[in-house]
Motif scaffolding. Structure first.
Motif, PDB file in Angstrom:
ATOM      1  N   GLY A  60       0.806  -1.212   0.000  1.00 17.94           N
ATOM      2  CA  GLY A  60       0.000   0.000   0.000  1.00 17.94           C
ATOM      3  C   GLY A  60       0.842   1.266   0.000  1.00 17.94           C
ATOM      4  N   ARG A  61       1.921   1.260   0.785  1.00 20.14           N
ATOM      5  CA  ARG A  61       2.814   2.429   0.808  1.00 20.14           C
ATOM      6  C   ARG A  61       3.449   2.642  -0.565  1.00 20.14           C
ATOM      7  NH1 ARG A  61       3.491   0.447   5.900  1.00 20.14           N
ATOM      8  NH2 ARG A  61       5.214  -0.931   5.323  1.00 20.14           N
ATOM      9  N   THR A  62       3.886   1.561  -1.159  1.00 24.77           N
ATOM     10  CA  THR A  62       4.470   1.640  -2.494  1.00 24.77           C
ATOM     11  C   THR A  62       3.415   2.041  -3.517  1.00 24.77           C
ATOM     12  OG1 THR A  62       6.004  -0.105  -1.848  1.00 24.77           O
ATOM     13  CG2 THR A  62       5.829   0.367  -4.195  1.00 24.77           C
ATOM     14  N   TRP A  63       2.223   1.502  -3.360  1.00 24.51           N
ATOM     15  CA  TRP A  63       1.110   1.806  -4.261  1.00 24.51           C
ATOM     16  C   TRP A  63       0.810   3.298  -4.259  1.00 24.51           C
ATOM     17  CZ3 TRP A  63      -1.088  -0.639  -8.075  1.00 24.51           C
ATOM     18  CH2 TRP A  63      -2.357  -0.283  -8.514  1.00 24.51           C
ATOM     19  N   ARG A  64       0.811   3.904  -3.082  1.00 30.99           N
ATOM     20  CA  ARG A  64       0.521   5.332  -2.982  1.00 30.99           C
ATOM     21  C   ARG A  64       1.534   6.162  -3.757  1.00 30.99           C
ATOM     22  NH1 ARG A  64      -1.434   3.790   2.001  1.00 30.99           N
ATOM     23  NH2 ARG A  64       0.537   4.107   3.072  1.00 30.99           N
ATOM     24  N   THR A  65       2.779   5.711  -3.813  1.00 28.61           N
ATOM     25  CA  THR A  65       3.783   6.497  -4.547  1.00 28.61           C
ATOM     26  C   THR A  65       3.464   6.561  -6.033  1.00 28.61           C
ATOM     27  OG1 THR A  65       5.305   4.635  -4.889  1.00 28.61           O
ATOM     28  CG2 THR A  65       5.602   5.944  -2.870  1.00 28.61           C
ATOM     29  N   ILE A  66       2.854   5.509  -6.594  1.00 28.05           N
ATOM     30  CA  ILE A  66       2.512   5.577  -8.017  1.00 28.05           C
ATOM     31  C   ILE A  66       1.243   6.387  -8.250  1.00 28.05           C
ATOM     32  CG2 ILE A  66       3.709   3.417  -8.553  1.00 28.05           C
ATOM     33  CD1 ILE A  66       0.943   2.130  -8.961  1.00 28.05           C
ATOM     34  N   LEU A  67       0.520   6.688  -7.179  1.00 27.88           N
ATOM     35  CA  LEU A  67      -0.691   7.507  -7.298  1.00 27.88           C
ATOM     36  C   LEU A  67      -0.442   8.978  -6.964  1.00 27.88           C
ATOM     37  CD1 LEU A  67      -3.233   5.063  -5.630  1.00 27.88           C
ATOM     38  CD2 LEU A  67      -2.967   5.525  -8.077  1.00 27.88           C
ATOM     39  N   ASP A  68       0.736   9.269  -6.417  1.00 29.91           N
ATOM     40  CA  ASP A  68       1.026  10.637  -5.960  1.00 29.91           C
ATOM     41  C   ASP A  68       0.910  11.695  -7.044  1.00 29.91           C
ATOM     42  OD1 ASP A  68       1.375   9.954  -3.328  1.00 29.91           O
ATOM     43  OD2 ASP A  68       3.573   9.908  -3.418  1.00 29.91           O
ATOM     44  N   ASP A  69       1.187  11.337  -8.280  1.00 29.26           N
ATOM     45  CA  ASP A  69       1.138  12.357  -9.329  1.00 29.26           C
ATOM     46  C   ASP A  69      -0.249  12.505  -9.970  1.00 29.26           C
ATOM     47  OD1 ASP A  69       1.220   9.952 -10.702  1.00 29.26           O
ATOM     48  OD2 ASP A  69       2.577  10.674 -12.267  1.00 29.26           O
ATOM     49  N   SER A 128      -4.199  13.779  -9.850  1.00 26.83           N
ATOM     50  CA  SER A 128      -5.050  14.779  -9.208  1.00 26.83           C
ATOM     51  C   SER A 128      -6.173  14.065  -8.445  1.00 26.83           C
ATOM     52  CB  SER A 128      -5.663  15.706 -10.266  1.00 26.83           C
ATOM     53  OG  SER A 128      -6.624  14.983 -11.038  1.00 26.83           O
ATOM     54  N   GLU A 129      -6.877  14.806  -7.608  1.00 31.51           N
ATOM     55  CA  GLU A 129      -8.013  14.228  -6.879  1.00 31.51           C
ATOM     56  C   GLU A 129      -9.080  13.745  -7.859  1.00 31.51           C
ATOM     57  OE1 GLU A 129      -6.468  17.013  -5.881  1.00 31.51           O
ATOM     58  OE2 GLU A 129      -5.729  16.376  -3.916  1.00 31.51           O
ATOM     59  N   ASP A 130      -9.303  14.501  -8.942  1.00 29.24           N
ATOM     60  CA  ASP A 130     -10.287  14.077  -9.940  1.00 29.24           C
ATOM     61  C   ASP A 130      -9.871  12.752 -10.592  1.00 29.24           C
ATOM     62  OD1 ASP A 130     -11.887  16.292  -9.465  1.00 29.24           O
ATOM     63  OD2 ASP A 130     -11.132  17.418 -11.198  1.00 29.24           O
ATOM     64  N   GLU A 131      -8.584  12.603 -10.872  1.00 30.11           N
ATOM     65  CA  GLU A 131      -8.107  11.353 -11.453  1.00 30.11           C
ATOM     66  C   GLU A 131      -8.243  10.204 -10.459  1.00 30.11           C
ATOM     67  OE1 GLU A 131      -4.700  12.796 -14.614  1.00 30.11           O
ATOM     68  OE2 GLU A 131      -4.204  12.825 -12.473  1.00 30.11           O
ATOM     69  N   LEU A 132      -7.944  10.471  -9.191  1.00 30.84           N
ATOM     70  CA  LEU A 132      -8.105   9.429  -8.170  1.00 30.84           C
ATOM     71  C   LEU A 132      -9.571   9.008  -8.063  1.00 30.84           C
ATOM     72  CD1 LEU A 132      -5.681  10.711  -5.377  1.00 30.84           C
ATOM     73  CD2 LEU A 132      -5.325   8.784  -6.953  1.00 30.84           C
ATOM     74  N   GLU A 133     -10.481   9.979  -8.115  1.00 31.61           N
ATOM     75  CA  GLU A 133     -11.913   9.645  -8.081  1.00 31.61           C
ATOM     76  C   GLU A 133     -12.305   8.804  -9.294  1.00 31.61           C
ATOM     77  OE1 GLU A 133     -13.794  13.458  -7.592  1.00 31.61           O
ATOM     78  OE2 GLU A 133     -13.439  13.453  -5.420  1.00 31.61           O
ATOM     79  N   ALA A 134     -11.723   9.114 -10.458  1.00 30.80           N
ATOM     80  CA  ALA A 134     -12.006   8.316 -11.659  1.00 30.80           C
ATOM     81  C   ALA A 134     -11.476   6.888 -11.489  1.00 30.80           C
ATOM     82  CB  ALA A 134     -11.388   8.977 -12.892  1.00 30.80           C
TER      83      ALA A 134
END
Length: 159
Positions: free
Chosen positions: A116-125, A127-133
């Motif tokens: 999960g910690r590693t996973w978050r690093t690939i999501l860091d870039d 946006s919130e809209d992209e994360l919601e998508a």
């Protein structure tokens, strides 16, 4: 007529989805091997800890697609390993609930937390809209998977 770029993107997404799912299955196998568990046992623990309340063996069977006999053997293995405990249902003494044992399940979640910690690093870039998508896509994929699982279970098995 389908836009050629969109068709190419669908094809690319299909290939990446297959790779993603295979990588997940292989990671689950590696976790199971590391802990000396069966991959289905690891997934059952994941499902149990994602639920807000303990489950019955019947509910575990329904969630996993196992027969109640196979689900009982799965719970037996997890109980022998100290990962779950069977407790009487306070609302219906005839039923038994399967409850994760937090201290023991922590061995499994520690491995998932590292991912999960590693996973978050690939999501860091993103946006919130992209994360919601992405979340919306994952939810829809989960719903689609469940409906397809039910459809496949209702079909006659090939010869």
């Amino acid at each position: 007529m389908t836009d050629p770029r969109r068709a190419r993107l669908y094809e690319e997404l299909s290939a990446e989805s297959r790779r993603y799912l295979a990588a997940y299955v292989l990671f689950n196998q590696a976790v199971a091997d590391h802990l000396g568990l069966h991959p289905t046992d690891v997934q059952c623990l994941s499902l149990l800890t994602a639920e807000p309340a303990p489950l019955t063996v019947r509910q575990i069977a329904d969630m996993t697609g196992l027969t109640t006999g196979s689900a009982t053997r799965l719970v037996d293995r997890l109980e022998r390993g100290g990962y779950v405990a069977r407790t009487p249902d306070p609302t219906d003494r005839r039923r038994v609930l399967v409850t994760p044992v937090p201290e023991r399940v922590a061995r499994v979640t520690a491995l998932w937390d590292d991912l999960g910690r590693t996973w978050r690093t690939i999501l860091d870039d993103h946006s919130e809209d992209e994360l919601e998508a992405i979340i919306r896509h994952m939810r829809r994929g989960n719903e689609l998977s469940h409906s397809q699982i039910e459809r496949l279970r209702s079909l006659r098995k090939p010869d």
